[in-house]
Design a protein around this motif. Structure first.
Motif, PDB file in Angstrom:
ATOM      1  N   VAL A   1     -43.626 -53.107  64.479  1.00  0.00           N
ATOM      2  CA  VAL A   1     -43.756 -54.563  64.394  1.00  0.00           C
ATOM      3  C   VAL A   1     -44.480 -54.973  63.116  1.00  0.00           C
ATOM      4  CG1 VAL A   1     -43.690 -54.896  66.888  1.00  0.00           C
ATOM      5  CG2 VAL A   1     -45.885 -54.527  65.757  1.00  0.00           C
ATOM      6  N   LYS A   2     -44.899 -53.981  62.349  1.00  0.00           N
ATOM      7  CA  LYS A   2     -45.633 -54.274  61.115  1.00  0.00           C
ATOM      8  C   LYS A   2     -45.196 -53.256  60.066  1.00  0.00           C
ATOM      9  CE  LYS A   2     -50.374 -54.599  59.918  1.00  0.00           C
ATOM     10  NZ  LYS A   2     -51.738 -54.295  60.358  1.00  0.00           N
TER      11      LYS A   2
ATOM     12  N   GLY B   1     -51.338 -45.141  66.125  1.00  0.00           N
ATOM     13  CA  GLY B   1     -51.301 -46.584  66.326  1.00  0.00           C
ATOM     14  C   GLY B   1     -50.402 -47.000  67.471  1.00  0.00           C
ATOM     15  N   PRO B   2     -49.124 -47.120  67.224  1.00  0.00           N
ATOM     16  CA  PRO B   2     -48.258 -47.686  68.263  1.00  0.00           C
ATOM     17  C   PRO B   2     -47.806 -46.661  69.294  1.00  0.00           C
ATOM     18  CG  PRO B   2     -47.010 -47.287  66.270  1.00  0.00           C
ATOM     19  CD  PRO B   2     -48.417 -46.902  65.960  1.00  0.00           C
ATOM     20  N   HIS B   3     -47.225 -47.170  70.356  1.00  0.00           N
ATOM     21  CA  HIS B   3     -46.565 -46.319  71.338  1.00  0.00           C
ATOM     22  C   HIS B   3     -45.098 -46.123  70.941  1.00  0.00           C
ATOM     23  CE1 HIS B   3     -50.035 -47.261  73.861  1.00  0.00           C
ATOM     24  NE2 HIS B   3     -49.672 -46.278  74.657  1.00  0.00           N
TER      25      HIS B   3
ATOM     26  N   ARG C   1     -52.557 -47.210  53.052  1.00  0.00           N
ATOM     27  CA  ARG C   1     -52.879 -48.404  52.288  1.00  0.00           C
ATOM     28  C   ARG C   1     -53.288 -49.549  53.213  1.00  0.00           C
ATOM     29  NH1 ARG C   1     -47.207 -48.374  50.007  1.00  0.00           N
ATOM     30  NH2 ARG C   1     -46.988 -47.123  51.847  1.00  0.00           N
TER      31      ARG C   1
END
Lengths: 448, 333
Positions: free
Chosen positions: B284-285, B247-249, B333
């Motif tokens: 961020v999440k 997902g993220p960097h 999830r």
């Protein structure tokens, strides 16, 4: 044959090529792929062909009702778009067993699952069970080159073919890789690098995915086939969408004129490292994993470096800009007056004073310098299909019958290939595998 | 110059000298034992013979211990580090830390043809004996410690662990991910095992190999959304791996304990054998994030699924401090 006759024949060839271009759909100098914001991908089986005569079962993402593709369709989207990828699982397996779930992960993207097609929980993401659909969505926030691949039983499913490329075009324009002047390009080519261990594909073809259980193929991996954009050389250089390669629609034939910027989008699609070596000139690596190599926002790729081998890593992407002018060869690539009156030309470096001709990008310091080699006669030569008979760019000269057919416009060719030399084979037969040719065409020769 | 003014002149340098020595002489001593262990693969009840480092129990264990990677060692930047090693194995053992300076005293043997050959990079603890190693003025970063004796065999037998020196100002929380592999075929008779035919079948992070159908290991950094998390990568295996955070960097800030002049934003890193990399990630999440080897060491004893896969658990804000951390999970999830 007299040189002037050749020159005339060359001009006719160019005109004929231009005429052919008018007849065909001009694909442009852009990478083949599918554009839009909503993509309907279907997981299916197919069979790829290798130049040594092999045929192997693959699992591929198909564009809608099309055939499975190795690799999956290149998804080309615009920066800022809300991208939806609907994945339907139409996979079938040998032995009548239940086909496995399938999925897609999108490294570098913040993915959510659409409530309409929630899928079922998996290890890395939500999955589509047999016959069902899952929809992934993300906002293409950042421009650049990305990859997508299976998040389900990835060691097996990526090997079987569930992987592909995503290109996010920046708001600055389609001829930019990123939103910066230094990321501007004239042409672009995709290099999605994969390898294949046929034992795995044969086991799955005969027994379904259970066929690899009890073997050590996934751990003691031993590839013998290597691909660029799903094709092994020399098929890499055949036309895209060739009807005789229905499951391998993408080719890899980089073509450019002197002085142009060729954007290389290099994607590690498999599980191995591949040092991708591009002859002819260095390339400037400007980005990795969809991020400009920048010291700070808005600096542009000020941390870029020049390399002659791009170190491709599994699941990672690299963007590099390749330029070629012939600078430094030490002779005039367009010939000199001594070579014949048809070679008389000037080097005009007046509008943009950069040491190069304003139109042809000839390196003026080498203008009118003689070709330093006395060419052997044809009787003393062995020929390759790319030899035009002439050392000068855009020129042809006499060749024995049947020779030179791969280079009708007298371009220059450079081999681009994995520098792990054993990967330039098709099942131990050289040359082949992870290899293609860069074709530099003379100014004015159309490139589609 | 009279005596008083001489003393006055000397006072400040002497004070500085004392201050300097009080920092430089701060040291920590760690006590390890090299022991035989057993590692039970996730797919099998048949344990694999391993060698490993454990906190020194004071005497050699009477039976093989449950194997794990060596205990995480921590140190202070600029301080001295001493490791006291007790050797409970049947052959000499030593400890080296690539990237930390010390004077090595290579040990040699004379082979059957009269040739002098290096057996160990530094002084060893004989079977049943002890040895001591000191590194002065250790530098900050993430490091591996491992056997310096016949390392081609002893490292893959399991004699490795991680050393973390100092902290990064950017992150208060950190996790360490130690990658390694096991080739069971070389562990049946460790006395003669060499890695020429090294073909690992188990792929581990922090001593655990995920196996399909079993709970996925969760690495808990006790971190929450919008806080920087430091991810320390170390590879004690013999193969290169490509960890990817799904997902993220991440922002890669250091390699082999050396800060990059400019950080690199990547979602994956090439983690070559013996290398360490440090990355900062600001989620961020909240939620569960998968981190796995994109070089596809994602099988366990040949079975698809499993291998080098962990979850990172990111708490929502505000995270109640006393919430029991999740230790394993089944699915995203």
């Amino acid at each position: 044959m007299h040189m002037r006759v050749i020159k005339t024949a060359f001009q006719v060839t160019v005109l004929f090529a231009a005429f052919l271009l008018l007849l065909t759909v001009n694909a442009g100098a852009m990478i083949n792929g599918i554009t839009g914001t909503t993509f309907n991908l279907t997981a299916k089986t197919g069979h790829i062909s290798t130049p040594d005569g092999g045929s192997y079962l693959i699992w591929g993402y198909a564009n809608g009702t099309g055939l499975a593709q190795y690799p999956g369709p290149t998804l080309i989207v615009n920066q800022g778009a809300l991208v939806r990828v609907k994945l339907t699982n139409n996979l079938t397996v040998a032995g009548g067993g239940t086909p496995p779930n399938v999925s897609i992960v999108f490294p570098g993207q913040q993915v959510t699952i659409a409530s309409a097609d929630p899928g079922v929980p998996g290890i890395l993401t939500k999955e589509a069970a047999s016959g069902k659909t899952v929809t992934y969505q993300f906002t293409a926030t950042n421009p650049g080159t990305y990859t997508y691949y299976s998040g389900t039983d990835s060691a097996l499913q990526i090997e079987m073919g569930f992987m592909g490329t995503i290109i996010v075009r920046p708001t600055k324009g389609a001829n930019f890789a990123y939103n910066h002047q230094d990321a501007k390009f004239d042409r672009e080519t995709l290099f999605l690098l994969t390898e294949m261990d046929p034992r795995i594909h044969q086991a799955v073809e005969n027994f379904g995915p259970a066929g690899v259980v009890g073997t050590d193929y996934l751990a003691n991996y031993f590839p013998v086939l290597w691909f660029i954009n799903g094709r092994a050389a020399p098929d890499t250089m055949a036309e895209p969408m060739a009807p005789w390669l229905p499951y391998q629609p993408y080719n890899c034939m980089p073509m450019m004129h002197p002085g142009e910027k060729l954007l290389m989008r290099v994607v590690g699609g498999g599980r191995d490292l591949h040092p991708f070596h591009h002859h002819g000139s260095h390339a400037r690596v400007i980005a990795r994993d969809g991020q400009l190599l920048a010291s700070a926002p808005n600096t542009g790729p000020d941390l870029s470096t020049e390399v002659f081998t791009i170190q491709s890593q599994p699941g990672s992407t690299i963007d590099a800009i390749f330029e070629w002018t012939g600078k430094g060869l030490g002779w005039d690539i367009y010939g000199t007056a001594a070579d014949g009156p048809e070679f008389i030309h000037t080097c005009n470096d007046t509008i943009v004073v950069d040491g190069f001709d304003d139109a042809t990008h000839e390196y003026c310091a080498d203008h009118d310098k003689p070709f330093p080699v006395t060419l052997p006669t044809n009787q003393e030569l062995a020929f390759g299909g790319f030899y035009s008979g002439s050392p000068f760019l855009g020129s042809l000269n006499s060749l024995p019958p049947g020779q030179g057919g791969l280079n009708p416009n007298g371009g220059y060719t450079y081999m681009w290939h994995s520098h792990t030399e054993k990967e330039m084979v098709n099942y131990d037969i050289f040359p082949g595998g992870m290899m293609t040719m860069l074709l530099i065409e003379a100014p004015g020769v159309p490139i589609n | 110059m009279n005596r008083t003014s001489l003393l006055k002149c000397l006072r400040i340098p002497v004070l500085l000298l004392v201050a300097f020595f009080s920092v430089a002489s701060s040291s920590s001593a760690l006590n390890l034992a090299a022991v035989e262990g057993r590692w039970t693969p996730p797919d099998s009840a048949v344990p694999i013979t391993m060698w490993g480092f454990i906190p020194d129990p004071g005497s050699c264990p009477g039976a093989p211990v449950a194997w794990n990677v060596g205990p995480l060692q921590t140190g202070t930047s600029g301080a001295n580090l001493t490791i006291n090693l007790r050797n409970c194995l049947s052959e000499p053992v030593s400890i080296v830390i690539p990237g930390q300076n010390t004077i090595l005293t290579p040990q040699t043997i004379t082979d059957g043809q009269g040739r002098v050959r290096v057996r160990a990079f530094t002084n060893e603890a004989a079977p049943g004996g002890t040895a001591s190693y000191t590194w002065n003025n250790i530098k900050a970063g993430t490091f591996l410690y491992q056997s310096g004796s016949n390392p081609a065999k002893q490292v893959h037998m399991g004699l490795y662990g991680s050393l973390v020196v100092g902290k990064y100002s950017e992150a208060t929380k950190d996790v360490l991910l130690l990658f390694s592999e096991i080739d069971p075929a070389l562990h049946g008779t460790p006395a003669s095992a060499t890695p020429l035919n090294y073909k690992p079948k188990y792929f581990l992070i922090n001593g655990k190999a995920y196996s399909s159908g079993q709970p996925i290991p969760v690495v808990n950094g006790n971190t929450q959304v919008n806080k920087n998390l430091l991810i320390r990568f170390a590879n004690a295996g013999l193969m290169s791996h490509t960890p990817v955070l799904q997902g993220p960097h991440m922002t890669i800030i250091a390699e082999d304990g050396n800060r990059y002049p400019y950080a690199r934003k990547q979602y994956s890193v090439l983690l070559a054998a013996g290398k360490t990399l440090d990355a900062i990630w600001r989620p961020v999440k909240s939620g569960t994030y998968a981190l796995y080897d994109r070089s596809l060491s994602l099988s366990s004893n040949g079975a698809p699924g499993g291998g080098m896969l962990v979850y990172l658990d990111i708490k929502p804000f505000p995270w109640v401090l006393f919430t029991a951390p999740i230790t394993s999970g089944g699915a995203i999830r």
